[in-house]
Write a protein that holds these residues in place. Structure first.
Motif, mmCIF file in Angstrom:
data_model
loop_
_atom_site.group_PDB
_atom_site.id
_atom_site.type_symbol
_atom_site.label_atom_id
_atom_site.label_comp_id
_atom_site.label_asym_id
_atom_site.label_seq_id
_atom_site.Cartn_x
_atom_site.Cartn_y
_atom_site.Cartn_z
ATOM 1 N N LYS A 41 0.834 -1.205 0.000
ATOM 2 C CA LYS A 41 0.000 0.000 0.000
ATOM 3 C C LYS A 41 0.866 1.251 0.000
ATOM 4 C CE LYS A 41 -3.892 -2.076 2.430
ATOM 5 N NZ LYS A 41 -4.643 -2.063 3.699
ATOM 6 N N ASN A 42 1.991 1.195 0.692
ATOM 7 C CA ASN A 42 2.910 2.328 0.692
ATOM 8 C C ASN A 42 3.457 2.555 -0.715
ATOM 9 O OD1 ASN A 42 4.308 4.453 1.818
ATOM 10 N ND2 ASN A 42 5.954 3.194 2.607
ATOM 11 N N LEU A 43 3.831 1.472 -1.392
ATOM 12 C CA LEU A 43 4.284 1.596 -2.783
ATOM 13 C C LEU A 43 3.198 2.237 -3.634
ATOM 14 C CD1 LEU A 43 6.239 0.991 -5.148
ATOM 15 C CD2 LEU A 43 5.100 -1.241 -5.327
ATOM 16 N N ASP A 44 1.965 1.781 -3.476
ATOM 17 C CA ASP A 44 0.858 2.335 -4.266
ATOM 18 C C ASP A 44 0.654 3.827 -4.024
ATOM 19 O OD1 ASP A 44 0.395 -0.126 -5.429
ATOM 20 O OD2 ASP A 44 -1.287 -0.630 -4.098
ATOM 21 N N SER A 45 1.047 4.311 -2.839
ATOM 22 C CA SER A 45 0.866 5.733 -2.515
ATOM 23 C C SER A 45 1.955 6.616 -3.132
ATOM 24 C CB SER A 45 0.842 5.934 -0.998
ATOM 25 O OG SER A 45 2.146 5.831 -0.454
#
Length: 162
Positions: free
Chosen positions: A44-48
């Motif tokens: 999710k951090n990557l997606d942000s």
């Protein structure tokens, strides 16, 4: 291993998969400290990140439960143990979030570089409160700075058990 984060006065780091605060000098410091090293993050951090792309000039390791997850220029780990194996013997490793990843990898971190922001906003993701955890000690309280009406300090904590 190190962790790096910007936290609110009550240790919040994010809401709705976005940072609570955007401070240019904090972003510059993040880039300077992590460039050339390895960053470990959750999916999710990557997606942000902008375009969901990995951070340039760093080795990017993403921890995810998704068995078929792939993305260009990303190394995938499906567990904390696998991420630790991928970084075995390396020095310049940075845990960059999110909340579950920080909590899981904090015991392996020697130092935490925390930008403490003297403000609070509603959050749904937090960094563990190092002031209440055994073995963690504030090494450097930082000097107050101001940007965009926000007062913040670059602090450093050390894990005395490592």
């Amino acid at each position: 291993m190190n962790a790096i984060a910007a936290v609110s006065a009550d240790w919040g780091i994010g809401r709705d998969n976005d940072l609570l605060f955007h401070i240019r000098e904090d972003m510059r410091r993040f880039r300077e400290l992590t460039s050339g090293g390895t960053v470990i993050m959750g999916r999710k951090n990557l997606d942000s990140l902008p375009g969901g792309r990995p951070l340039p000039q760093r080795r990017n390791i993403v921890i995810t439960r998704q068995p078929d997850f792939t993305r260009e220029n990303i190394e995938v780990a499906h567990s904390i143990a696998e991420a630790l194996r991928l970084t075995e013997g390396q020095e310049d490793i940075w845990v960059i979030g999110g909340g579950e990843i920080y909590a899981a990898l904090l015991p392996y971190c020697k130092r935490c570089h925390i930008t403490k922001i003297d403000a609070s906003l509603p959050f749904d993701t937090a960094f563990p409160n190092l002031n209440t955890l055994p073995n963690w000690r504030l090494l450097s309280p930082g000097v107050p700075k101001t940007e965009g009406g926000l007062t913040y300090r670059f602090t450093e904590y050390i894990n005395e058990s490592l």
